[in-house]
Write a protein that holds these residues in place. Structure first.
Motif, short mmCIF file in Angstrom:
data_model
loop_
_atom_site.label_atom_id
_atom_site.label_comp_id
_atom_site.label_asym_id
_atom_site.label_seq_id
_atom_site.Cartn_x
_atom_site.Cartn_y
_atom_site.Cartn_z
N GLU A 1 43.97 79.11 60.97
CA GLU A 1 45.20 78.38 61.27
C GLU A 1 45.08 76.92 60.87
O GLU A 1 46.01 76.32 60.34
N CYS B 1 52.94 71.70 63.97
CA CYS B 1 52.28 71.86 62.67
C CYS B 1 52.23 70.54 61.91
O CYS B 1 51.21 70.21 61.29
N SER C 1 57.29 74.21 67.57
CA SER C 1 56.16 74.76 66.81
C SER C 1 56.05 74.09 65.44
O SER C 1 54.95 73.79 64.97
N GLU C 2 57.19 73.84 64.81
CA GLU C 2 57.19 73.19 63.50
C GLU C 2 56.66 71.76 63.61
O GLU C 2 55.88 71.29 62.77
N ASN D 1 47.12 74.60 57.91
CA ASN D 1 47.80 73.34 58.18
C ASN D 1 47.41 72.26 57.18
O ASN D 1 48.10 71.25 57.05
N LYS E 1 49.61 68.39 63.67
CA LYS E 1 48.27 68.92 63.42
C LYS E 1 47.77 68.51 62.04
O LYS E 1 46.60 68.16 61.86
N TYR F 1 50.27 71.75 54.41
CA TYR F 1 51.56 71.82 55.08
C TYR F 1 52.70 71.79 54.08
O TYR F 1 52.73 70.97 53.16
#
Length: 524
Positions: free
Chosen positions: A74, A99, A95-96, A78, A102, A81
């Motif tokens: 995961e 990301c 959630s977006e 990222n 992150k 991206y």
């Protein structure tokens, strides 16, 4: 990146495993001195206990390794991206945003745990707020990298490394260390237009999967009761969700349609309805029929003997006995079908009888691979997950539920080619299912990197006394009775409100069923 705590746990488990392997080898050498050929006497309880403990440790290590690999995968995704957002799919904004952040954290603080990323709806003027700067700051200080760093410094560094995205209009750093996030008005406007014109879209799921869901699973010759409701509704809901997401689903009803109980049922049927081959027996109340045959089985030795004879004939596929068995199944199936129709449940029947011939092959496979052990005449399979083994073959040569479940999971993986298996069964079956999963993994049928397996567990339906919900007579509440009572009460309520003067009979019946079944399903 993998969290330090996960690595520490993994290292500790591996050290413990290696140390026990060393002890086992040393014990084997010592035992060898006292045996003529140096072979290990497996009756040595100390060595067997160490081996069992080692299998458990190895099982835990494998699970932890998979978790770390998934986590790292995961994080790697990222690092690349993608800023484009496809409005043909719905997205989870939080959630977006996670990301996005992150990705920025990975750029500026690669050694920090990405599990600390937290984005929430803002209570102030902004749309959302990132508030993980404090946790990252503490982690940096704990690791001794920079004792003078502050949350506001962390926030500023992260903002500088945010990737471009259609989602965000702008961000701002606010004291003492928060990042306010403002969504792009163009993105919000376009998203609303899509919903108004095309309705709610499913999120992007990547590759389409074949999801096999095992749910409902009543027993033949016993009417469905309130205890079947949760598995049935939850399983159907999971299937509907998977289908909405675009996955292919196989809805399986693993009914109990085989076993020793059918000996007494067939014996009772042939004696009371000798013309069963030509005429459908008038057995309206299956519950009573089952109780009558069970009472005779428990009290009449001759009847019990005949019942066991019918079991043997059933297993040998005797033509007349198979017909009797099919008659009993047909009567039950009629009752099940009616309930599934009322609840709008679509499901494929695939009972224990479906796997009978496959069980023979399963036993051969396990014996050939050296997985089975003799235990008081039984053939058992130790999985490493539990101290209690699976009984694959009974001392009388018969098969068990364990055998049936092993054949089922093998068929679902190797023949049905399921990518994701979901078992919707109450929490009382957790140990059994996890042991089945571990067994499938041990013998090489299940590769968790390729096939996902889940137990969607739930609690049993309880009454006011906090015990299993039953009638005053101590019987389980029949599902048909529950649905009928719900419709009766809704009909009375609708008439009290004068709806019978506004709706015709068909509309009134449709309304009472919709309300009744909705009320029964919703609390599940």
């Amino acid at each position: 990146m993998t969290s330090e705590s996960e690595i520490e746990i993994l290292n500790e488990l591996e050290k413990k495993t290696f140390e026990q392997e060393r002890i086992i080898k040393e014990l084997v050498k010592q035992v060898g001195k006292y045996t003529q050929d140096g072979d290990l006497p497996f009756t040595n309880s100390e060595i067997e206990e160490l081996k069992l403990e080692n299998r458990k440790l190895e099982y835990r290590i494998n699970i932890l390794r998979r978790s770390i690999e998934k986590h790292n995968s995961e994080m790697n995704s990222n690092e690349n991206y993608k800023s484009e957002i496809d409005l043909n799919y719905s997205i989870n904004i939080i959630s977006e945003l996670i990301c996005v952040f992150k990705f920025a954290i990975g750029r500026v603080y690669p050694s920090c745990s990405h599990n600390d990323v937290s984005v929430r709806v803002s209570t102030k003027n902004a749309d959302y707020q990132f508030d993980s700067c404090f946790a990252i700051c503490q982690a940096k200080k704990k690791n001794g990298n920079n004792n003078k760093i502050t949350p506001i410094d962390v926030a500023s560094d992260i903002v500088k490394h945010l990737p471009e995205t259609q989602l965000i209009d702008h961000v701002e750093v606010v004291k003492p260390g928060f990042i306010n996030i403002y969504l792009s008005k163009k993105f919000v406007s376009n998203s609303i237009k899509v919903i108004l014109t095309d309705g709610v879209k499913s999120p992007s799921i990547g590759s389409k999967k074949k999801v096999i869901v095992d749910f409902s699973s009543p027993n033949i010759a016993k009417e469905m009761h309130v205890g079947h409701l949760r598995s049935t509704i939850l399983g159907d809901s999971i299937c509907r969700l998977m289908e909405f997401l675009g996955h292919e689903t196989l809805r399986l009803n693993h009914i109990g349609d085989w076993g020793t109980q059918f000996g007494m049922l067939i014996a009772h049927l042939t004696e009371n309805y000798p013309n069963y081959e030509d005429e459908m027996p008038p057995i309206a109340d299956l519950q009573s029929f089952y109780k009558q045959s069970k009472a005779r089985f428990d009290s009449d030795a001759e009847f019990k003997k005949r019942a066991y004879e019918f079991v043997v004939k059933l297993q040998n596929k005797d033509e007349n006995v198979i017909k009797a068995w099919q008659r009993i199944c047909d009567i039950s199936r009629k009752d099940f079908t009616n309930i599934y129709r009322r609840l709008d449940i679509d499901i494929v029947e695939r009972g224990e009888s479906f796997y009978q011939d496959m069980m023979i092959d399963v036993v051969k496979h396990l014996e050939k691979g050296g997985f089975l052990k003799e235990d008081d005449g039984r053939k058992v399979l130790f999985t490493g997950y539990s101290d209690v083994p699976l009984t694959v073959v009974k001392s009388d040569g018969g098969f068990t539920y364990d055998t049936s479940d092993l054949a089922a999971i093998r068929h679902r993986i190797q023949v049905e080619r399921g990518d994701w298996l979901i078992y919707v069964i109450d929490h009382g079956q957790t140990l059994h299912l996890e042991t089945i999963f571990a067994a499938a993994e041990r013998v090489g049928w299940l590769n968790r990197q390729q096939v996902r397996v889940d137990h969607a567990g739930f609690g049993v339906v309880l009454g006011e006394d906090r015990k299993k919900f039953k009638t005053r007579s101590g019987e389980s509440v029949r599902l048909n009775d529950l649905l009928n009572e719900g419709c009766r009460r809704c009909a009375a309520n609708l008439r009290d409100k004068g709806r019978d003067s506004e709706l015709n009979e068909d509309e009134l019946k449709s309304a009472e069923e919709a309300v009744a079944y909705g009320c029964i399903n919703t609390p599940i």
